[in-house]
Design an enzyme around this catalytic site. Structure first.
Site, PDB file in Angstrom:
ATOM      1  N   ASN A  13       2.925  45.621-122.770  1.00 21.04           N
ATOM      2  CA  ASN A  13       3.960  46.652-122.734  1.00 21.04           C
ATOM      3  C   ASN A  13       5.038  46.189-121.757  1.00 21.04           C
ATOM      4  O   ASN A  13       4.882  46.299-120.547  1.00 21.04           O
ATOM      5  CB  ASN A  13       3.361  47.993-122.293  1.00 21.04           C
ATOM      6  CG  ASN A  13       4.393  49.106-122.301  1.00 21.04           C
ATOM      7  OD1 ASN A  13       5.499  48.950-122.816  1.00 21.04           O
ATOM      8  ND2 ASN A  13       4.031  50.236-121.735  1.00 21.04           N
ATOM      9  N   TRP A  14       6.128  45.677-122.319  1.00 18.97           N
ATOM     10  CA  TRP A  14       7.201  45.163-121.481  1.00 18.97           C
ATOM     11  C   TRP A  14       7.985  46.267-120.772  1.00 18.97           C
ATOM     12  O   TRP A  14       8.669  46.019-119.794  1.00 18.97           O
ATOM     13  CB  TRP A  14       8.186  44.354-122.329  1.00 18.97           C
ATOM     14  CG  TRP A  14       7.721  43.000-122.734  1.00 18.97           C
ATOM     15  CD1 TRP A  14       6.546  42.378-122.393  1.00 18.97           C
ATOM     16  CD2 TRP A  14       8.429  42.067-123.567  1.00 18.97           C
ATOM     17  NE1 TRP A  14       6.479  41.139-122.960  1.00 18.97           N
ATOM     18  CE2 TRP A  14       7.625  40.918-123.690  1.00 18.97           C
ATOM     19  CE3 TRP A  14       9.652  42.111-124.213  1.00 18.97           C
ATOM     20  CZ2 TRP A  14       8.025  39.813-124.430  1.00 18.97           C
ATOM     21  CZ3 TRP A  14      10.058  41.019-124.973  1.00 18.97           C
ATOM     22  CH2 TRP A  14       9.253  39.875-125.081  1.00 18.97           C
ATOM     23  N   LYS A  15       7.924  47.493-121.311  1.00 20.14           N
ATOM     24  CA  LYS A  15       8.726  48.603-120.779  1.00 20.14           C
ATOM     25  C   LYS A  15      10.206  48.187-120.839  1.00 20.14           C
ATOM     26  O   LYS A  15      10.649  47.752-121.903  1.00 20.14           O
ATOM     27  CB  LYS A  15       8.236  48.991-119.394  1.00 20.14           C
ATOM     28  CG  LYS A  15       6.711  49.256-119.397  1.00 20.14           C
ATOM     29  CD  LYS A  15       6.148  49.719-118.086  1.00 20.14           C
ATOM     30  CE  LYS A  15       4.639  49.853-118.210  1.00 20.14           C
ATOM     31  NZ  LYS A  15       4.009  50.431-117.010  1.00 20.14           N
ATOM     32  N   HIS A  99       2.913  57.719-123.735  1.00 17.02           N
ATOM     33  CA  HIS A  99       2.640  56.982-122.506  1.00 17.02           C
ATOM     34  C   HIS A  99       2.912  57.867-121.294  1.00 17.02           C
ATOM     35  O   HIS A  99       3.809  58.718-121.313  1.00 17.02           O
ATOM     36  CB  HIS A  99       3.513  55.724-122.445  1.00 17.02           C
ATOM     37  CG  HIS A  99       3.124  54.773-121.353  1.00 17.02           C
ATOM     38  ND1 HIS A  99       3.534  54.936-120.048  1.00 17.02           N
ATOM     39  CD2 HIS A  99       2.356  53.653-121.372  1.00 17.02           C
ATOM     40  CE1 HIS A  99       3.042  53.951-119.316  1.00 17.02           C
ATOM     41  NE2 HIS A  99       2.330  53.159-120.091  1.00 17.02           N
ATOM     42  N   GLU A 101       4.402  57.419-118.591  1.00 13.66           N
ATOM     43  CA  GLU A 101       5.780  57.400-118.097  1.00 13.66           C
ATOM     44  C   GLU A 101       6.696  58.267-118.951  1.00 13.66           C
ATOM     45  O   GLU A 101       7.677  58.836-118.448  1.00 13.66           O
ATOM     46  CB  GLU A 101       6.281  55.951-118.035  1.00 13.66           C
ATOM     47  CG  GLU A 101       5.593  55.157-116.942  1.00 13.66           C
ATOM     48  CD  GLU A 101       5.570  53.660-117.164  1.00 13.66           C
ATOM     49  OE1 GLU A 101       4.973  52.952-116.342  1.00 13.66           O
ATOM     50  OE2 GLU A 101       6.139  53.194-118.185  1.00 13.66           O
ATOM     51  N   GLU A 171      -5.354  55.406-119.984  1.00 21.15           N
ATOM     52  CA  GLU A 171      -4.689  54.877-118.793  1.00 21.15           C
ATOM     53  C   GLU A 171      -4.723  55.924-117.682  1.00 21.15           C
ATOM     54  O   GLU A 171      -3.928  56.868-117.706  1.00 21.15           O
ATOM     55  CB  GLU A 171      -3.232  54.524-119.102  1.00 21.15           C
ATOM     56  CG  GLU A 171      -3.067  53.336-120.017  1.00 21.15           C
ATOM     57  CD  GLU A 171      -1.640  52.793-119.983  1.00 21.15           C
ATOM     58  OE1 GLU A 171      -1.426  51.752-119.337  1.00 21.15           O
ATOM     59  OE2 GLU A 171      -0.774  53.418-120.581  1.00 21.15           O
ATOM     60  N   GLY A 177       0.607  50.723-112.697  1.00 19.97           N
ATOM     61  CA  GLY A 177       1.580  50.116-111.803  1.00 19.97           C
ATOM     62  C   GLY A 177       1.204  50.156-110.336  1.00 19.97           C
ATOM     63  O   GLY A 177       1.989  49.749-109.480  1.00 19.97           O
ATOM     64  N   SER A 217      -2.991  48.592-114.376  1.00 16.86           N
ATOM     65  CA  SER A 217      -3.179  47.496-113.420  1.00 16.86           C
ATOM     66  C   SER A 217      -4.175  46.452-113.916  1.00 16.86           C
ATOM     67  O   SER A 217      -4.997  45.933-113.152  1.00 16.86           O
ATOM     68  CB  SER A 217      -3.597  48.045-112.052  1.00 16.86           C
ATOM     69  OG  SER A 217      -2.576  48.863-111.504  1.00 16.86           O
ATOM     70  N   GLY A 238       0.719  45.966-118.585  1.00 19.13           N
ATOM     71  CA  GLY A 238       2.100  46.060-118.147  1.00 19.13           C
ATOM     72  C   GLY A 238       2.545  44.835-117.387  1.00 19.13           C
ATOM     73  O   GLY A 238       2.862  43.799-117.964  1.00 19.13           O
TER      74      GLY A 238
END
Length: 256
Positions: A13-15, A99, A101, A171, A177, A217, A238
């Site tokens: 997941n590049w975000k 997600h 975020e 998650e 993160g 993570s 990530g």
């Protein structure tokens, strides 16, 4: 279906971390290593503006390109959103839904996650539905209840036939993160709980066929401990996946 018969799935997941001049070199490193890959399904979730380039580059190579988000309507006056119909027309196969975020920064709710899941399925996309343990939005519920509430809400109205196209990603919010992943035992416990809930919602055979990913993570150092768990069938990665060589290491680690 046993864990051995569920094909591992590793998703980067590049975000919004990649710049345009980084996409080509990243793919130049990853794509040759994936030629002929059959043991592991490999995906990269990227910003919308890179999807066409990535789809073109990956033609003939077993890399699935994943949308990071899509709306619950196919078209209309929703400035800045992504149409699931357009993603499907472009050739995107999977899309991330719900997600953490998206929930935290863009006010997504259990209801909108459900609407987006249904819209993705309606358009032939395969949703990767994200579950977390953010207790702040749920008062005094224990983490297990939060997970089950999110799962049941996300899948409301999803038929058994449609469910066969869904992947679940677990998650824990506090791990995303943070550099502090859940323990392998914690992740397995959550994945087993999710699988049992799927059996209750549908049936045991279907539940045993659904892939459940761990995210939060993940690194090459801790990934093997997650990947060997009975109910964990892959990883959603990530930061570590921003390095193409680290990402390939994670893919190799997922091979059973």
């Amino acid at each position: 279906m046993s864990a051995q018969s569920r094909r591992p799935f590793v998703v980067a997941n590049w975000k919004i971390n990649m710049m345009p001049d980084q996409v080509g070199p990243y793919l130049d490193t990853v794509l040759p290593a994936l030629v002929g890959e059959t043991e592991v399904e490999v995906g990269i979730a990227a910003q919308d503006l890179y999807l066409s380039q990535m789809l073109q580059a990956a033609k003939g190579i077993p890399l699935v390109i994943v949308g990071e988000n899509s709306h619950w309507e196919d078209d209309g006056a929703f400035t800045g959103e992504t149409s699931p119909k357009a993603l499907a027309a472009l050739g995107v196969e999977y899309v991330l839904i719900g997600h953490f975020e998206r929930r935290k920064f863009f006010n997504e709710t259990d209801e909108t996650v459900n609407l987006k899941t249904l819209a993705a399925l309606r358009n032939g996309l395969k949703p990767i539905v994200d579950l977390d343990e953010d207790l702040s939005a749920y008062g005094h519920l224990v983490p297990e209840k939060v997970i089950l509430n999110q799962l049941q809400a996300a899948l409301d109205g999803v038929t058994a036939a449609e469910m066969a196209q869904v992947t679940i990603a677990y998650e824990p919010t506090w791990a995303i993160g943070s550099g502090s992943a859940a323990s392998a035992d914690q992740a397995q416990e959550a994945a087993a709980l999710i699988r049992q809930s799927l059996a209750n919602l549908y049936n045991r055979d279907l539940a045993n066929s659904i892939r459940i990913l761990y995210g939060g993570s993940v690194t090459p150092k801790n990934a093997p401990a997650f990947l060997c768990q009975q109910d964990i069938d892959g990883i959603l990665v990530g930061k570590a996946a921003l390095d193409p060589r680290q990402f390939l290491t994670l893919v190799d680690q997922a091979k059973k």
